[in-house]
Design a protein around this motif. Structure first.
Motif, PDB file in Angstrom:
ATOM      1  N   ARG A 144      56.898  73.328  22.981  1.00  0.00           N
ATOM      2  CA  ARG A 144      57.156  72.079  22.108  1.00  0.00           C
ATOM      3  C   ARG A 144      57.854  71.095  23.475  1.00  0.00           C
ATOM      4  O   ARG A 144      57.728  71.514  24.577  1.00  0.00           O
ATOM      5  N   THR A 145      58.147  69.616  22.857  1.00  0.00           N
ATOM      6  CA  THR A 145      58.706  68.979  23.946  1.00  0.00           C
ATOM      7  C   THR A 145      60.353  69.372  23.997  1.00  0.00           C
ATOM      8  O   THR A 145      61.023  69.750  23.116  1.00  0.00           O
ATOM      9  N   CYS A 146      60.872  68.991  25.197  1.00  0.00           N
ATOM     10  CA  CYS A 146      62.250  69.257  25.464  1.00  0.00           C
ATOM     11  C   CYS A 146      62.988  67.857  25.506  1.00  0.00           C
ATOM     12  O   CYS A 146      62.632  66.774  26.260  1.00  0.00           O
ATOM     13  N   SER A 147      64.189  67.484  24.771  1.00  0.00           N
ATOM     14  CA  SER A 147      64.794  66.254  24.652  1.00  0.00           C
ATOM     15  C   SER A 147      65.582  66.156  25.814  1.00  0.00           C
ATOM     16  O   SER A 147      66.090  67.318  26.516  1.00  0.00           O
ATOM     17  N   ILE A 148      66.404  64.967  26.393  1.00  0.00           N
ATOM     18  CA  ILE A 148      67.291  64.681  27.414  1.00  0.00           C
ATOM     19  C   ILE A 148      68.268  65.432  27.060  1.00  0.00           C
ATOM     20  O   ILE A 148      69.199  66.357  27.737  1.00  0.00           O
ATOM     21  N   ASN A 149      68.657  65.404  25.602  1.00  0.00           N
ATOM     22  CA  ASN A 149      70.122  65.751  25.141  1.00  0.00           C
ATOM     23  C   ASN A 149      70.071  67.400  25.460  1.00  0.00           C
ATOM     24  O   ASN A 149      71.156  67.701  25.688  1.00  0.00           O
ATOM     25  N   GLU A 150      69.316  67.864  25.010  1.00  0.00           N
ATOM     26  CA  GLU A 150      69.175  69.506  25.128  1.00  0.00           C
ATOM     27  C   GLU A 150      69.229  69.918  26.443  1.00  0.00           C
ATOM     28  O   GLU A 150      70.098  71.085  26.632  1.00  0.00           O
ATOM     29  N   ILE A 151      68.386  69.306  27.525  1.00  0.00           N
ATOM     30  CA  ILE A 151      68.444  69.708  28.804  1.00  0.00           C
ATOM     31  C   ILE A 151      70.084  69.402  29.412  1.00  0.00           C
ATOM     32  O   ILE A 151      70.281  70.324  30.101  1.00  0.00           O
ATOM     33  N   ALA A 152      70.344  68.393  28.988  1.00  0.00           N
ATOM     34  CA  ALA A 152      71.746  67.725  29.259  1.00  0.00           C
ATOM     35  C   ALA A 152      72.753  68.868  28.981  1.00  0.00           C
ATOM     36  O   ALA A 152      73.640  69.185  29.766  1.00  0.00           O
ATOM     37  N   GLU A 153      72.634  69.266  27.664  1.00  0.00           N
ATOM     38  CA  GLU A 153      73.687  70.082  27.218  1.00  0.00           C
ATOM     39  C   GLU A 153      73.556  71.383  27.671  1.00  0.00           C
ATOM     40  O   GLU A 153      74.518  72.278  28.024  1.00  0.00           O
ATOM     41  N   ASN A 154      72.343  72.027  27.840  1.00  0.00           N
ATOM     42  CA  ASN A 154      72.340  73.323  28.158  1.00  0.00           C
ATOM     43  C   ASN A 154      72.421  73.535  29.697  1.00  0.00           C
ATOM     44  O   ASN A 154      73.011  74.436  30.171  1.00  0.00           O
ATOM     45  N   GLU A 155      72.113  72.563  30.351  1.00  0.00           N
ATOM     46  CA  GLU A 155      72.410  72.771  31.705  1.00  0.00           C
ATOM     47  C   GLU A 155      73.591  71.986  32.531  1.00  0.00           C
ATOM     48  O   GLU A 155      73.958  71.988  33.610  1.00  0.00           O
ATOM     49  N   LYS A 156      74.335  71.620  31.460  1.00  0.00           N
ATOM     50  CA  LYS A 156      75.679  70.831  31.707  1.00  0.00           C
ATOM     51  C   LYS A 156      75.338  69.605  32.894  1.00  0.00           C
ATOM     52  O   LYS A 156      76.261  69.666  33.958  1.00  0.00           O
ATOM     53  N   ILE A 157      74.409  68.978  32.588  1.00  0.00           N
ATOM     54  CA  ILE A 157      73.843  67.886  33.635  1.00  0.00           C
ATOM     55  C   ILE A 157      74.297  66.491  32.950  1.00  0.00           C
ATOM     56  O   ILE A 157      73.914  66.246  31.947  1.00  0.00           O
ATOM     57  N   PRO A 158      74.941  65.542  33.594  1.00  0.00           N
ATOM     58  CA  PRO A 158      75.436  64.330  33.072  1.00  0.00           C
ATOM     59  C   PRO A 158      74.098  63.556  32.418  1.00  0.00           C
ATOM     60  O   PRO A 158      73.056  63.425  33.243  1.00  0.00           O
ATOM     61  N   ARG A 159      74.224  63.082  31.174  1.00  0.00           N
ATOM     62  CA  ARG A 159      72.968  62.831  30.638  1.00  0.00           C
ATOM     63  C   ARG A 159      72.217  61.450  31.355  1.00  0.00           C
ATOM     64  O   ARG A 159      71.138  61.368  31.366  1.00  0.00           O
ATOM     65  N   GLU A 160      73.098  60.493  31.479  1.00  0.00           N
ATOM     66  CA  GLU A 160      72.586  59.116  32.206  1.00  0.00           C
ATOM     67  C   GLU A 160      71.991  59.599  33.505  1.00  0.00           C
ATOM     68  O   GLU A 160      71.040  59.003  33.733  1.00  0.00           O
ATOM     69  N   TYR A 161      72.702  60.278  34.376  1.00  0.00           N
ATOM     70  CA  TYR A 161      72.083  60.751  35.453  1.00  0.00           C
ATOM     71  C   TYR A 161      70.686  61.624  35.430  1.00  0.00           C
ATOM     72  O   TYR A 161      69.808  61.278  35.993  1.00  0.00           O
ATOM     73  N   LEU A 162      70.974  62.470  34.404  1.00  0.00           N
ATOM     74  CA  LEU A 162      69.542  63.058  34.064  1.00  0.00           C
ATOM     75  C   LEU A 162      68.536  62.432  33.724  1.00  0.00           C
ATOM     76  O   LEU A 162      67.395  62.444  33.951  1.00  0.00           O
ATOM     77  N   ALA A 163      68.778  61.260  33.053  1.00  0.00           N
ATOM     78  CA  ALA A 163      67.688  60.452  32.368  1.00  0.00           C
ATOM     79  C   ALA A 163      67.010  59.726  33.668  1.00  0.00           C
ATOM     80  O   ALA A 163      65.568  60.019  33.423  1.00  0.00           O
ATOM     81  N   LYS A 164      67.801  59.342  34.569  1.00  0.00           N
ATOM     82  CA  LYS A 164      66.955  58.702  35.736  1.00  0.00           C
ATOM     83  C   LYS A 164      66.177  59.710  36.729  1.00  0.00           C
ATOM     84  O   LYS A 164      65.071  59.458  36.979  1.00  0.00           O
ATOM     85  N   ILE A 165      66.857  60.959  36.687  1.00  0.00           N
ATOM     86  CA  ILE A 165      65.940  62.085  37.234  1.00  0.00           C
ATOM     87  C   ILE A 165      64.917  62.256  36.649  1.00  0.00           C
ATOM     88  O   ILE A 165      63.760  62.356  37.177  1.00  0.00           O
ATOM     89  N   LEU A 166      64.696  62.554  35.384  1.00  0.00           N
ATOM     90  CA  LEU A 166      63.730  63.073  34.577  1.00  0.00           C
ATOM     91  C   LEU A 166      62.586  61.764  34.688  1.00  0.00           C
ATOM     92  O   LEU A 166      61.186  61.917  34.516  1.00  0.00           O
ATOM     93  N   LYS A 167      62.989  60.551  34.523  1.00  0.00           N
ATOM     94  CA  LYS A 167      61.999  59.436  34.682  1.00  0.00           C
ATOM     95  C   LYS A 167      61.397  59.542  36.180  1.00  0.00           C
ATOM     96  O   LYS A 167      60.381  59.160  36.310  1.00  0.00           O
ATOM     97  N   GLU A 168      62.053  59.786  36.999  1.00  0.00           N
ATOM     98  CA  GLU A 168      61.711  59.811  38.511  1.00  0.00           C
ATOM     99  C   GLU A 168      60.591  61.083  38.609  1.00  0.00           C
ATOM    100  O   GLU A 168      59.380  61.009  39.121  1.00  0.00           O
ATOM    101  N   LEU A 169      60.933  62.254  37.966  1.00  0.00           N
ATOM    102  CA  LEU A 169      59.995  63.360  37.898  1.00  0.00           C
ATOM    103  C   LEU A 169      58.897  63.036  37.142  1.00  0.00           C
ATOM    104  O   LEU A 169      57.788  63.542  37.493  1.00  0.00           O
ATOM    105  N   THR A 170      58.731  62.127  36.069  1.00  0.00           N
ATOM    106  CA  THR A 170      57.682  61.819  35.180  1.00  0.00           C
ATOM    107  C   THR A 170      56.847  60.768  36.338  1.00  0.00           C
ATOM    108  O   THR A 170      55.354  61.276  36.337  1.00  0.00           O
TER     109      THR A 170
END
Lengths: 150, 150
Positions: free
Chosen positions: B24-50
């Motif tokens: 299934r797809t993974c949402s930013i929120n679940e990754i942020a919550e489970n890995e304790k990564i700040p959401r805003e920063y994670l969003a930028k990282i995920l965009k770059e990884l994409t």
């Protein structure tokens, strides 16, 4: 993941003294001049390397530094850890209890990955020692074989 | 020589998505919550990884991220270089012409040492890929197998 300037200077200074390999002492001035390392900073680094058992320091007219160990007895890891502290790749290699998001190693999928990566990298760095350098190259462009400048 | 926080977060996020492994797809929120990564920063990282081909991004109600490659197709070196730039150990691994004290590789005793060390470390980091992780551990302490929280 670039090494610190301090570690870089320490490695270059040790390679220089290792090249002389006990034939005579090496002065701070000649190391500073030949390796283009700022003298004051180099003096502190050499003092630390002496305290930590890499070099022996001699005072007086012919004073300077010699190797305290064989070339083979000094690895890249030794120098790195003497100047930068324990080799750490990620927070997984430290006391992980302080890291937000840390699940503890029994619940973490990536702990084993980090652990193996850390072990392998550390192993490579421990294998690479000053005995693995071709010192002949060191004299190719020197005016005198011992590169004595002061 | 510790990796950057950005690289650390990128690796954790990718391991998380790799654990789900396309079910299934993974949402930013679940990754942020489970890995304790700040959401805003994670969003930028995920965009770059994409953008760099590690992830595929899906919009909409069931939007989120999936792996763009197999687990084996993503190495530690890939992630490190995508987030931190080319792996460099010392100034010897870069354009050495700019480095004070640099004798150039033909005259330098330590060039071969650095070159070999760099090659070996890079080799280890290229071998360690996301296929080498035991993902079963990931679910041991989860309430639900898929760790869906939002």
């Amino acid at each position: 993941m670039q090494i610190s300037r301090k570690a870089d200077y320490a490695i270059r200074a040790l390679i220089y003294v290792a090249a002389i390999n006990g034939r005579r002492t090496c002065s701070i001035n000649e190391i500073a001049e030949n390796e283009k390392i700022p003298r004051e900073y180099l003096a502190k680094i050499l003092k630390e390397l002496t305290q930590k058992g890499f070099l022996i320091s001699y005072k007086g007219v012919n004073g300077g530094y010699r190797m305290a160990k064989s070339r083979e007895g000094i690895s890249f890891l030794d120098i790195l850890e003497a100047t930068q502290g324990p080799f750490v790749l990620s927070s997984c290699n430290q006391d992980y209890k302080d890291e937000p998001g840390c699940k503890g190693k029994d619940a973490c999928a990536s702990f084993d990955f980090w652990d193996e990566l850390h072990r392998k990298l550390k192993g490579i760095m421990a294998e690479m020692n000053l005995g693995k350098i071709n010192y002949d190259k060191y004299y190719q462009f020197a005016d005198t074989k011992d590169k004595v400048t002061t």
